[in-house]
Write a protein that holds these residues in place. Structure first.
Motif, short mmCIF file in Angstrom:
data_model
loop_
_atom_site.label_atom_id
_atom_site.label_comp_id
_atom_site.label_asym_id
_atom_site.label_seq_id
_atom_site.Cartn_x
_atom_site.Cartn_y
_atom_site.Cartn_z
N SER A 65 0.82 -1.21 0.00
CA SER A 65 0.00 0.00 0.00
C SER A 65 0.86 1.27 0.00
CB SER A 65 -0.93 -0.01 1.22
OG SER A 65 -1.72 1.15 1.26
N MET A 66 1.88 1.29 0.85
CA MET A 66 2.75 2.46 0.92
C MET A 66 3.59 2.61 -0.34
SD MET A 66 3.96 2.68 4.94
CE MET A 66 4.40 0.95 5.17
N SER A 67 3.94 1.49 -0.96
CA SER A 67 4.67 1.53 -2.22
C SER A 67 3.83 2.19 -3.30
CB SER A 67 5.06 0.12 -2.65
OG SER A 67 5.62 0.12 -3.94
N GLU A 68 2.55 1.82 -3.34
CA GLU A 68 1.65 2.38 -4.36
C GLU A 68 1.47 3.88 -4.17
OE1 GLU A 68 -2.94 1.68 -5.94
OE2 GLU A 68 -2.00 0.22 -4.60
N ASP A 69 1.40 4.32 -2.90
CA ASP A 69 1.20 5.75 -2.60
C ASP A 69 2.51 6.50 -2.43
OD1 ASP A 69 -1.55 5.38 -2.60
OD2 ASP A 69 -1.61 4.90 -0.46
N ARG A 70 3.64 5.79 -2.62
CA ARG A 70 4.97 6.39 -2.49
C ARG A 70 5.16 7.05 -1.12
NH1 ARG A 70 7.18 8.50 -8.35
NH2 ARG A 70 6.70 6.56 -9.48
N ILE A 71 4.88 6.28 -0.10
CA ILE A 71 5.09 6.72 1.28
C ILE A 71 6.38 6.06 1.78
CG2 ILE A 71 4.22 6.65 3.65
CD1 ILE A 71 1.39 6.50 2.46
N GLY A 72 7.35 6.87 2.16
CA GLY A 72 8.62 6.34 2.64
C GLY A 72 8.46 5.64 3.98
N ALA A 73 9.12 4.50 4.15
CA ALA A 73 8.99 3.75 5.40
C ALA A 73 10.23 2.92 5.65
CB ALA A 73 7.75 2.86 5.36
N GLU A 85 10.55 6.70 -0.84
CA GLU A 85 9.58 7.80 -0.99
C GLU A 85 9.58 8.33 -2.42
OE1 GLU A 85 8.53 12.01 1.31
OE2 GLU A 85 10.16 10.73 2.00
N GLU A 86 10.73 8.25 -3.09
CA GLU A 86 10.86 8.80 -4.44
C GLU A 86 10.25 7.87 -5.50
OE1 GLU A 86 13.39 8.63 -2.26
OE2 GLU A 86 13.38 10.77 -1.73
N THR A 87 10.53 6.58 -5.38
CA THR A 87 10.12 5.65 -6.44
C THR A 87 9.04 4.67 -6.01
OG1 THR A 87 11.81 4.00 -5.85
CG2 THR A 87 12.46 5.76 -7.38
N GLY A 88 8.86 4.50 -4.71
CA GLY A 88 7.90 3.51 -4.22
C GLY A 88 8.46 2.10 -4.21
N ALA A 89 9.72 1.93 -4.59
CA ALA A 89 10.33 0.60 -4.64
C ALA A 89 10.48 0.02 -3.24
CB ALA A 89 11.69 0.66 -5.32
N VAL A 90 10.21 -1.27 -3.11
CA VAL A 90 10.33 -1.97 -1.83
C VAL A 90 11.64 -2.76 -1.82
CG1 VAL A 90 9.30 -3.67 -0.27
CG2 VAL A 90 7.83 -2.16 -1.62
N SER A 91 12.44 -2.56 -0.78
CA SER A 91 13.71 -3.27 -0.64
C SER A 91 13.76 -3.95 0.71
CB SER A 91 14.89 -2.30 -0.77
OG SER A 91 14.81 -1.55 -1.96
N ILE A 92 14.66 -4.91 0.84
CA ILE A 92 14.86 -5.57 2.13
C ILE A 92 16.35 -5.71 2.38
CG2 ILE A 92 14.75 -7.91 1.17
CD1 ILE A 92 13.23 -8.72 3.74
N TYR A 124 19.43 -7.41 4.91
CA TYR A 124 19.79 -8.43 5.90
C TYR A 124 21.30 -8.64 5.82
CZ TYR A 124 20.53 -13.03 7.94
OH TYR A 124 21.02 -14.07 8.70
N ALA A 125 21.94 -8.70 7.00
CA ALA A 125 23.39 -8.93 7.09
C ALA A 125 24.18 -7.93 6.25
CB ALA A 125 23.73 -10.36 6.67
N GLY A 126 23.72 -6.67 6.21
CA GLY A 126 24.42 -5.63 5.48
C GLY A 126 24.22 -5.65 3.99
N LYS A 127 23.36 -6.54 3.50
CA LYS A 127 23.05 -6.63 2.06
C LYS A 127 21.69 -5.99 1.80
CE LYS A 127 26.70 -9.28 1.82
NZ LYS A 127 27.99 -8.75 1.33
N LEU A 128 21.54 -5.41 0.62
CA LEU A 128 20.29 -4.76 0.25
C LEU A 128 19.78 -5.31 -1.07
CD1 LEU A 128 18.28 -2.42 1.02
CD2 LEU A 128 19.61 -0.99 -0.56
N ILE A 129 18.55 -5.83 -1.05
CA ILE A 129 17.91 -6.33 -2.26
C ILE A 129 16.77 -5.39 -2.61
CG2 ILE A 129 16.80 -8.29 -3.38
CD1 ILE A 129 19.69 -8.74 -2.41
N LYS A 130 16.81 -4.84 -3.82
CA LYS A 130 15.85 -3.81 -4.22
C LYS A 130 14.76 -4.38 -5.13
CE LYS A 130 18.03 0.26 -4.87
NZ LYS A 130 18.94 1.22 -5.51
N ASN A 131 13.68 -3.60 -5.24
CA ASN A 131 12.59 -3.86 -6.20
C ASN A 131 11.93 -5.23 -6.00
OD1 ASN A 131 13.14 -1.35 -7.51
ND2 ASN A 131 14.82 -2.32 -8.61
N LEU A 132 11.42 -5.46 -4.79
CA LEU A 132 10.71 -6.70 -4.50
C LEU A 132 9.21 -6.48 -4.60
CD1 LEU A 132 12.73 -7.95 -1.38
CD2 LEU A 132 12.78 -8.92 -3.66
N ASP A 133 8.52 -7.34 -5.36
CA ASP A 133 7.07 -7.26 -5.39
C ASP A 133 6.52 -8.01 -4.17
OD1 ASP A 133 7.22 -9.99 -5.95
OD2 ASP A 133 6.96 -9.71 -8.10
#
Length: 270
Positions: free
Chosen positions: A117-125, A218-225, A227-236
Motif C-alpha cells: 500500500s505504501m509503495s503504491e502511494d509512495r510513502i517512505g517507510a 519515498e521517491e520511487t515507491g520501490a520496496v527493498s529488504i 539483511y546482514a548488510g546486504k540490500l535487495i531492491k525492487n521486491l514485489d
C-alpha cells in the motif's frame, strides 16, 4: 642433516589449512569495510620496520617498533565495530523468531500488505524486525507503541506529516514495539551515492545486528529488504513475503538458502 628437518604430519597440514582459511576469510570480510584501508596502513608500517631493522637503522627501528606496539592496542579500538559484527554473526543462532509458518503468517502478511500500500502511494517507510540480538541500544530515542502489527497502524505511523514518520518502526515478536527510532547509518564505502539515508539506516542496523529491515522508497515507491548488510531492491509483494518467511521462520535449511539468495541478489541490485 635431514634429521634436523621437522616431520610434518597430517595434523600439521590440517592446522595450517585452517589458519590459512581463517586469515583468508578475515581479509575477505575486511575488504568489504573501511577497515581494510587501516589494515593496509599497518602492514606498510610493519614492512618499513623490517627494512629498518635489516639495514640497522636503529632510530627508525625504535620508532616503528613503538608504533607497532601502540598499534596493537589501537586495533581493538579501530576495528571495534567490525569485531562486534563478526562476534554477532558467530553467536547468531541461525534461526528465525517464529517456530511455525502459522505463527509468522499474520505478522508477515501485515508487513507485506502495508508495504504494498505504501509503495503504491509512495510513502517512505523503514520497518525493522528484531531477531535474536536486541535493539534496545539503538532505539532508546524511539516512542513506545507496543501494539499489534497491522497494516493500518504501520501506514498511520509512516503517513507524511505524522510525528513518527521519519524514523524507523521496530517490530519485536508479534508487536510493533517502538516507532520514530533513529538507526546507525552504514559507513560502507562501496555503496552507491544514490543510496539514500533511509536505505543506509536499513543497511546499518543489519550490519550491526541480525535484524531484518524492509524499506519503501519515498521517491520511487520501490520496496527493498536488508539483511546482514546486504540490500535487495525492487521486491514485489509475493517475493517480499517469500523472503520474510525464509528469514523469520525457524528452518535452518531455508535460512541458508536465503543467505545465499541475498548474496547473489545484492550483487545484481547495484
Amino acid at each position: 642433516m635431514l634429521e634436523a628437518i621437522p616431520k610434518i604430519t597430517l595434523w600439521d597440514v590440517i592446522d595450517i589449512l585452517i589458519v590459512a582459511f581463517l586469515i583468508y576469510r578475515i581479509f575477505v570480510y575486511l575488504s568489504e569495510t573501511r577497515a581494510i584501508q587501516i589494515l593496509i596502513g599497518l602492514l606498510v608500517l610493519l614492512m618499513f620496520s623490517v627494512i629498518a631493522k635489516f639495514f640497522h637503522f636503529y632510530t627508525l627501528s625504535f620508532i616503528f617498533n613503538n608504533l607497532i606496539t601502540i598499534g596493537i592496542f589501537a586495533l581493538i579500538v579501530i576495528f571495534q565495530p567490525e569485531i562486534r559484527r563478526i562476534l554477532a554473526r558467530i553467536g547468531e543462532k541461525q534461526f528465525g523468531i517464529f517456530t511455525t509458518e502459522e505463527e509468522a503468517e499474520k505478522v508477515i502478511e501485515e508487513i507485506v500488505r502495508a508495504s504494498a500500500s505504501m509503495s503504491e502511494d509512495r510513502i517512505g517507510a523503514l520497518i525493522v524486525v528484531e531477531r535474536d540480538i536486541k535493539l534496545d541500544n539503538y532505539i532508546e530515542a524511539g516512542t513506545l507503541i507496543n501494539g499489534a502489527v497491522s497494516k493500518e497502524l504501520l501506514i498511520t505511523i509512516f503517513w507524511p506529516g505524522t510525528p513518527l514518520h521519519d524514523g524507523a518502526t521496530i517490530i519485536r515478536k508479534d508487536k510493533i514495539y517502538k516507532a520514530g527510532a533513529f538507526l546507525p547509518l552504514s559507513l560502507n564505502p562501496h555503496l552507491p551515492q544514490t543510496v539514500g539515508t533511509r536505505h543506509r539506516a536499513a543497511i546499518g542496523i543489519t550490519e550491526e545486528t541480525d535484524a531484518i529491515a524492509v524499506v519503501i522508497s519515498e521517491e520511487t515507491g520501490a520496496v527493498s529488504i536488508s539483511y546482514a548488510g546486504k540490500l535487495i531492491k525492487n521486491l514485489d509483494p509475493p517475493k517480499l513475503k517469500k523472503v520474510l518467511k525464509g528469514l523469520l521462520v525457524k528452518k535452518a535449511k531455508e535460512k541458508k538458502n536465503f543467505v545465499d539468495y541475498f548474496k547473489r541478489r545484492n550483487e545484481e541490485s547495484f
